[in-house]
Design a protein around this motif. Structure first.
Motif, PDB file in Angstrom:
ATOM      1  N   THR A   1      -7.511  13.558   6.880  1.00  0.00           N
ATOM      2  CA  THR A   1      -7.254  12.200   7.367  1.00  0.00           C
ATOM      3  C   THR A   1      -6.543  12.248   8.712  1.00  0.00           C
ATOM      4  OG1 THR A   1      -7.049  11.341   5.109  1.00  0.00           O
ATOM      5  CG2 THR A   1      -6.088  10.022   6.868  1.00  0.00           C
TER       6      THR A   1
ATOM      7  N   ASP B   1       1.367   7.215   0.446  1.00  0.00           N
ATOM      8  CA  ASP B   1       1.931   8.478  -0.022  1.00  0.00           C
ATOM      9  C   ASP B   1       0.838   9.503  -0.298  1.00  0.00           C
ATOM     10  OD1 ASP B   1       4.585   8.011   0.179  1.00  0.00           O
ATOM     11  OD2 ASP B   1       4.919   7.511  -1.924  1.00  0.00           O
ATOM     12  N   ALA B   2      -0.265   9.041  -0.875  1.00  0.00           N
ATOM     13  CA  ALA B   2      -1.379   9.949  -1.171  1.00  0.00           C
ATOM     14  C   ALA B   2      -1.961  10.532   0.110  1.00  0.00           C
ATOM     15  CB  ALA B   2      -2.453   9.220  -1.968  1.00  0.00           C
ATOM     16  N   LEU B   3      -2.041   9.718   1.150  1.00  0.00           N
ATOM     17  CA  LEU B   3      -2.592  10.177   2.422  1.00  0.00           C
ATOM     18  C   LEU B   3      -1.679  11.180   3.113  1.00  0.00           C
ATOM     19  CD1 LEU B   3      -3.998   6.828   3.890  1.00  0.00           C
ATOM     20  CD2 LEU B   3      -5.313   8.732   2.956  1.00  0.00           C
TER      21      LEU B   3
ATOM     22  N   PHE C   1       0.805  -1.227   0.000  1.00  0.00           N
ATOM     23  CA  PHE C   1       0.000   0.000   0.000  1.00  0.00           C
ATOM     24  C   PHE C   1       0.839   1.278   0.000  1.00  0.00           C
ATOM     25  CE2 PHE C   1      -2.538  -3.257   2.284  1.00  0.00           C
ATOM     26  CZ  PHE C   1      -3.576  -3.374   1.374  1.00  0.00           C
TER      27      PHE C   1
ATOM     28  N   LYS D   1       1.859   3.368  -2.306  1.00  0.00           N
ATOM     29  CA  LYS D   1       1.339   4.482  -3.105  1.00  0.00           C
ATOM     30  C   LYS D   1       0.137   5.139  -2.432  1.00  0.00           C
ATOM     31  CE  LYS D   1       4.293   4.176  -6.450  1.00  0.00           C
ATOM     32  NZ  LYS D   1       5.296   5.240  -6.651  1.00  0.00           N
ATOM     33  N   LYS D   2      -0.743   4.317  -1.877  1.00  0.00           N
ATOM     34  CA  LYS D   2      -1.907   4.872  -1.178  1.00  0.00           C
ATOM     35  C   LYS D   2      -1.485   5.633   0.074  1.00  0.00           C
ATOM     36  CE  LYS D   2      -5.205   1.419  -2.870  1.00  0.00           C
ATOM     37  NZ  LYS D   2      -6.195   0.377  -2.516  1.00  0.00           N
TER      38      LYS D   2
END
Length: 265
Positions: A102, A94-96, A89, A91-92
């Motif tokens: 969040t 990094d997006a967060l 996870f 990449k996800k």
């Protein structure tokens, strides 16, 4: 990122890394205020300087950290879940790292849990030393630690609660969390640096200097924070951190939605 921003972020990292209030979450909020949260080097910086803070554990617990092979095998077992989830996870995650909402929601929810955790895990037979931790217990603590991949959750908070759920005392759970941070953050640093270079970025001299300063400042501040945290935890538990998380999370949401967005993505 300039040098002042680097020092501020490093101080925040050193103070918050071992407190159950989320060092990553606080650095995301601070970098959002600075307007640099979306920058790829900032994302690298906020991960890499955690290694400097974590190394303070090796210095403060030098004799206890260098133990038997059995102890290191237990750390490795606890580290495995972070490796698996991190690779799956990344990449996800990094997006967060650009999302203050969040962080805020995680702070509030985690704060509510911290208000209750002392009541949930009291009056139980407790493990008082890290030497007595079993392999299954180590693995379960590692699973709890993976929750901290969500910014704002807190790696130390998740792993400490995981330890207490396995009948470790507050102090023992906190110390094992500190020890577990060493391979976890070392692995995270290597992975982040690899991804940074894989994406075609090369560190310049100024960025290298920023990373050195960040690690040194984080290391020094964390040395002081660890001693203070263990003493406070033994006497007072988690409630103060719970209240802080709730207030901080709500304040971030109010600022973001009603005053000014903390970051524009």
């Amino acid at each position: 990122m300039d040098y002042l921003q680097a020092v501020v972020l490093a101080i925040i990292e050193g103070i918050t890394e071992f407190l159950p209030i989320s060092s990553t979450g606080h650095m995301i909020i601070a970098s959002s205020f600075f307007g640099i949260a979306h920058d790829d080097f900032t994302k690298l910086f906020t991960v890499v300087i955690q290694l400097g803070a974590i190394l303070s554990v090796v210095v403060l617990y030098f004799k206890r950290f260098f133990q038997t092979l059995d102890f290191y095998f237990k750390l490795f077992v606890a580290f495995i879940p972070a490796v698996v989830f991190g690779l799956l996870f990344s990449k996800k995650i990094d997006a967060l790292l650009e999302n203050p909402v969040t962080v805020a929601v995680s702070l509030v929810l985690g704060g509510i849990i911290l208000l209750k955790v002392d009541d949930w895990f009291t009056n139980k037979e407790e493990t008082q030393t890290t030497d007595a931790i079993t392999y299954p217990t180590a693995f379960k603590i590692g699973l709890f630690q993976c929750l901290a991949m969500i910014p704002g959750v807190s790696r130390s908070g998740a792993s400490i609660i995981g330890g207490m759920s396995q009948k470790l005392s507050r102090t023992t759970a906190a110390e094992f969390s500190f020890f577990l941070a060493v391979p976890t953050m070392l692995g995270a640093t290597v992975k982040k640096c690899y991804d940074y270079y894989k994406d075609g970025y090369i560190l310049n001299d100024e960025q290298i200097n920023l990373l050195i300063i960040g690690n040194v400042v984080g290391f020094i501040v964390a040395m002081l924070a660890i001693k203070s945290f263990i003493g406070y935890l033994q006497k007072h538990g988690f409630k103060m951190f719970g209240y802080y998380r709730i207030i901080a999370g709500l304040a971030i949401l109010i600022i973001h939605f009603f005053v000014h967005p903390l970051i524009v993505i």
